[in-house]
Write an enzyme that holds these catalytic residues in place. Sequence first.
Site, PDB file in Angstrom:
ATOM      1  N   CYS A   2      64.114  60.852  96.693  1.00  0.00           N
ATOM      2  CA  CYS A   2      63.770  61.165  95.302  1.00  0.00           C
ATOM      3  C   CYS A   2      64.870  60.684  94.369  1.00  0.00           C
ATOM      4  CB  CYS A   2      63.555  62.665  95.135  1.00  0.00           C
ATOM      5  SG  CYS A   2      63.179  63.150  93.435  1.00  0.00           S
ATOM      6  N   CYS A  44      68.171  67.102  89.612  1.00  0.00           N
ATOM      7  CA  CYS A  44      67.240  68.224  89.545  1.00  0.00           C
ATOM      8  C   CYS A  44      67.832  69.414  90.294  1.00  0.00           C
ATOM      9  CB  CYS A  44      65.909  67.803  90.153  1.00  0.00           C
ATOM     10  SG  CYS A  44      64.771  69.157  90.475  1.00  0.00           S
ATOM     11  N   CYS A  58      57.121  64.381  91.539  1.00  0.00           N
ATOM     12  CA  CYS A  58      57.950  65.271  92.353  1.00  0.00           C
ATOM     13  C   CYS A  58      57.478  65.151  93.786  1.00  0.00           C
ATOM     14  CB  CYS A  58      57.830  66.711  91.873  1.00  0.00           C
ATOM     15  SG  CYS A  58      58.700  67.897  92.928  1.00  0.00           S
ATOM     16  N   GLU A  68      51.139  97.284  95.443  1.00  0.00           N
ATOM     17  CA  GLU A  68      51.715  96.200  94.650  1.00  0.00           C
ATOM     18  C   GLU A  68      51.810  96.665  93.192  1.00  0.00           C
ATOM     19  OE1 GLU A  68      53.269  93.095  93.001  1.00  0.00           O
ATOM     20  OE2 GLU A  68      52.966  93.057  95.169  1.00  0.00           O
ATOM     21  N   CYS A  76      62.788  87.156 101.720  1.00  0.00           N
ATOM     22  CA  CYS A  76      63.114  85.842 101.169  1.00  0.00           C
ATOM     23  C   CYS A  76      64.582  85.785 100.755  1.00  0.00           C
ATOM     24  CB  CYS A  76      62.218  85.514  99.979  1.00  0.00           C
ATOM     25  SG  CYS A  76      62.347  86.697  98.612  1.00  0.00           S
TER      26      CYS A  76
END
Length: 556
Positions: free
Chosen positions: A145, A151, A249, A430, A505
Amino acid sequence: MCAAAAVTSLPQCGTRRISARPWFSSIPIRCISSSNANPAVDVDIDVDSARTTGADSSSTSASGGRSSSSFFPKKNQTLELVCESLGFKGKGICKAADTGFVLMCDRALPGERFIGRVSRKKSPYAEVKKLKTIVPHDHMVEAPCQYASYCGGCKTQNLSYEAQIKYKEQQVHDFIVHVGKFDHRDSKFADVIKPIVPCQEQYHYRNKMEFSFGTDKWVPDVKEKNEQGFALGLHAPGLFDKVLDVDKCLLQSEGANKVLAIMQKNWRDPNLSLSPYNVHTHFGFLKRLMIRTGRNISNGFPELMVNFVTSSYKPELLEPLVEKITTIPEVVSVMNNANTSVGNTSVGEQEYTLYGKSAITEMLRGLSFQISANSFFQTNTKQADVLYEIIEECAGLRGDGSEIVLDLFCGTGTIGLTLARRAGHIYGYEVVPEAILDARRNAELNNIHNATFIQGDLNKINDSFGKEFPRPDIIISYPTRPGMHMKLIKYLLKVRAPRLVYVSCNPATCARDLDYLCHGVSEQGLSGCYHLKSITPVDMFPHTPHIECVCLLELA
């Protein structure tokens, strides 16, 4: 309960994946000294990274010859450094010669010798800006890229993928030891941390990308960092008002890149009278361009949704662009979110369908899911299928329809619904109301009737939480990056579900929560009640610093 006791029994979960990693031997990873102090779990996450990742204080990194054990660099001081490893968020970890003082540098990669300038200092570490590379990093590859060096998304494109995932796995190991306080000297510990599951597709894996319209085009390596001209692309790292103009992208689908190319060719046409939104003056029309990629569930062909986020609802201004992008066969939906607030978020007060249908579809673990413009859905569909398979294996449902599953932070219900086929009943929680509506629609779409989805804030639960459903046999918890609130930790330690699958995460907050669940919280008077059985790192986002983990815990 001691850390050694927490790793005495191992499940079958995840053991069939990557059983050997022969290429790891060619990638040098500098281990952490066992004498390093455990970091406090409530401090800045970068401090945790600096303390838990990198070599011990005998490192040979250069620092200009300073040898005092109290070495503390001054702001704007220039140093010659060697990056030793990657820390959390992908920052390079360096150590000052003789003292072991930690210096963190964005975009520095392991083995790289470089000149850096101290840009920020804190008591336990300092941040450095790289000025010049003297010796390239280890395992260098050519980044495909053209924007990779500028970026903020793909910081490690020019590091071989094998090295990327090795450093990610090492980060998980380091956090589990130094933040989670699990004893790496225990004979069973090596079997608890499973081999990282790599991503088979390292490019074109994202099913959603957001691009910003801007009045200031950001140009890298230019002193002013911007030039006159409008831009459509990605925000320059650390700059909310500057946009790096991009025409494609490599992380998004080929179809999405076709949309972006048509937009770049046409949106600046003065005859269209389109203006980008100015975040300073709050004038302008175009705010964001979101492109989502799904799959037609009847024929498997890709389908695209294009969402224009604008400062007002003026469909006549967008009509010429809609005509252009709908010449792409995959485009089946064009939406407009009108956001009149001064903010630059993608969610509008009103949503309008400009072309086609208001939702696209995708398949995951054999189920169909509707994806609207603002729905949450796993960004890497194919790797999410792998992630969910590991979660299902760890959940270990008997399949007789008798077990109760509590799905915390359930989002649009994707995990719970994939487990519903073997469970007695799924209860999902949630905080986002729109996500709960999507979860209920997805249950109906898949003809699933043993799932109940409830809107509620899991950071604000009280002693009555859990009284509206039976005691769960299995709990799935997939919190956001900050991890779980202490109120939820207390509930989990109180309800003592036989099996808990923690999906994360953020390895730092994951390790902290595992410490609480297994070892307790002495200052809160809480005793841990779980054994850590396995941790499987999963690379969902190649070329980025992000890493997911699936952790299996069982009652002690």
